[in-house]
Motif scaffolding. Structure first.
Motif, PDB file in Angstrom:
ATOM      1  N   ALA A  57       0.829  -1.207   0.000  1.00 56.79           N
ATOM      2  CA  ALA A  57       0.000   0.000   0.000  1.00 56.79           C
ATOM      3  C   ALA A  57       0.863   1.258   0.000  1.00 56.79           C
ATOM      4  O   ALA A  57       0.571   2.224  -0.725  1.00 56.79           O
ATOM      5  N   PHE A 115      -6.102   5.928  -3.442  1.00 55.77           N
ATOM      6  CA  PHE A 115      -6.498   4.865  -2.514  1.00 55.77           C
ATOM      7  C   PHE A 115      -7.591   3.985  -3.127  1.00 55.77           C
ATOM      8  O   PHE A 115      -7.682   2.804  -2.784  1.00 55.77           O
ATOM      9  N   VAL A 167      -5.460   1.595  -5.052  1.00 59.67           N
ATOM     10  CA  VAL A 167      -4.733   0.708  -4.133  1.00 59.67           C
ATOM     11  C   VAL A 167      -5.680  -0.336  -3.564  1.00 59.67           C
ATOM     12  O   VAL A 167      -5.333  -1.519  -3.436  1.00 59.67           O
ATOM     13  N   ALA A 168      -6.883   0.082  -3.207  1.00 63.59           N
ATOM     14  CA  ALA A 168      -7.868  -0.854  -2.661  1.00 63.59           C
ATOM     15  C   ALA A 168      -8.182  -1.960  -3.669  1.00 63.59           C
ATOM     16  O   ALA A 168      -8.260  -3.149  -3.317  1.00 63.59           O
ATOM     17  N   THR A 214      -5.119  -4.379  -4.080  1.00 65.82           N
ATOM     18  CA  THR A 214      -4.800  -5.233  -2.937  1.00 65.82           C
ATOM     19  C   THR A 214      -5.991  -6.042  -2.438  1.00 65.82           C
ATOM     20  O   THR A 214      -5.841  -6.880  -1.555  1.00 65.82           O
ATOM     21  N   ARG A 228      -8.621  -4.857  -0.845  1.00 69.40           N
ATOM     22  CA  ARG A 228      -9.067  -4.347   0.441  1.00 69.40           C
ATOM     23  C   ARG A 228      -9.965  -3.135   0.244  1.00 69.40           C
ATOM     24  O   ARG A 228     -10.059  -2.588  -0.849  1.00 69.40           O
ATOM     25  N   GLN A 285     -11.104   0.861   0.731  1.00 66.02           N
ATOM     26  CA  GLN A 285     -10.336   2.096   0.678  1.00 66.02           C
ATOM     27  C   GLN A 285      -9.893   2.516   2.075  1.00 66.02           C
ATOM     28  O   GLN A 285      -8.779   3.025   2.249  1.00 66.02           O
ATOM     29  N   ALA A 300      -6.939   0.353   2.945  1.00 62.29           N
ATOM     30  CA  ALA A 300      -5.775   0.761   2.152  1.00 62.29           C
ATOM     31  C   ALA A 300      -5.170   2.040   2.715  1.00 62.29           C
ATOM     32  O   ALA A 300      -3.937   2.173   2.825  1.00 62.29           O
TER      33      ALA A 300
END
Length: 288
Positions: free
Chosen positions: A114, A125, A128-129, A132, A134, A136, A139
């Motif tokens: 992250a 984000f 990134v979420a 990954t 996940r 937000q 993240a």
């Protein structure tokens, strides 16, 4: 490669991760690939999740690694370091310094991924979420935890000019062979780690204390009179190359805090020095 290296810390591991991401892409049939609206995003998501898996298993493998494990130092002109955006070039270069990579090693796999995606490469984000798997919120929390670790390191960091001054003084003292002179540059609790990976000779345990570190390093130099200490650049910092008739046999990085050397990191493992064999390693003067 640039993203994967910062997540994993070695060129070989990064290349394996990138190759696996592309293999997964080409294993899909043409119809499935056509349904992917953003192939680059798909590849980055796949790469991020591969890196998460590798980081999780790497911690287990390093328990059986022979001696200390250190990340791979990269020459300043390595393609993995470069950035076409001048505003990002300093932070991009810093993110491959040995000191920063060691900080990244202390993060959990999810924190590291992250942080690298958001803080180093400026992904949102939301992105990134997705990458990954996940939320937000998660993240954002992971990147924030990683950022706090980095800020802790930066609080003790000195300027590039001061770091370079200490590195040059370290080389001069080492070439002179005087234990007391070298000790004046080392913090009382200085520590030395050397990574031979079980391939070449290196200290199997950390060495602590200014006198012990100075005596150990000068002992190495006495046993290897053919080795010359050459200045070069890695991760926006000056480093010392240990060069013999076969080329670069080691890269020495110093962790400098408030004018003294707190950490000495020596990479001896030839598998982590391949990028130095073909690089132009002559130090270039810094612009003032």
């Amino acid at each position: 490669m640039a993203v994967a290296f910062r997540m994993l810390g070695t060129v070989d591991a990064a290349e394996d991760a990138v190759q696996e991401a592309f293999l997964r892409w080409y294993r899909m049939d043409a119809e499935r690939r056509q349904r992917v609206r953003n192939p680059a995003g798909w590849l980055m998501t796949t790469l991020s999740r591969i890196c998460l898996d590798i980081l999780g298993s790497a911690r287990v493998r390093r328990e059986t690694y022979i001696g200390p494990w250190l990340p791979e130092p990269l020459p300043e002109n390595s393609s993995v370091v470069g950035s076409t955006d001048p505003e990002l070039s300093a932070s991009i270069a810093e993110s491959v310094s040995t000191a920063m990579l060691i900080v990244l090693e202390r993060m959990t796999p999810a924190e590291r991924v992250a942080f690298v995606l958001h803080d180093v490469f400026d992904f949102s984000f939301h992105e990134v979420a997705e990458m990954t798997g996940r939320s937000q919120v998660a993240a954002r929390q992971l990147a924030a935890t990683g950022r706090r670790r980095v800020e802790g390191y930066r609080r003790n960091e000195v300027s590039s000019q001061e770091h370079d001054r200490v590195v040059r003084a370290f080389r001069t003292a080492a070439e002179g062979g005087d234990v007391n002179e070298l000790m004046t540059l080392l913090a009382p609790e200085a520590a030395l780690l050397s990574d031979g990976g079980g391939v070449v000779r290196a200290a199997l345990k950390p060495i602590h204390g200014a006198r012990n570190v100075a005596r150990f390093f000068l002992g190495v130099m006495r046993r290897r009179p053919d080795v010359k200490l050459t200045l070069s650049q890695s991760g926006n910092r000056t480093v010392i190359l240990l060069v013999d008739g076969n080329g670069v046999g080691g890269v020495l990085n110093l962790g400098v805090e408030v004018g003294s050397v707190a950490h000495v990191w020596i990479q001896w493992n030839p598998n982590k020095l391949t990028t130095w064999q073909s690089a132009d390693n002559e130090i270039k003067p810094r612009s003032v």
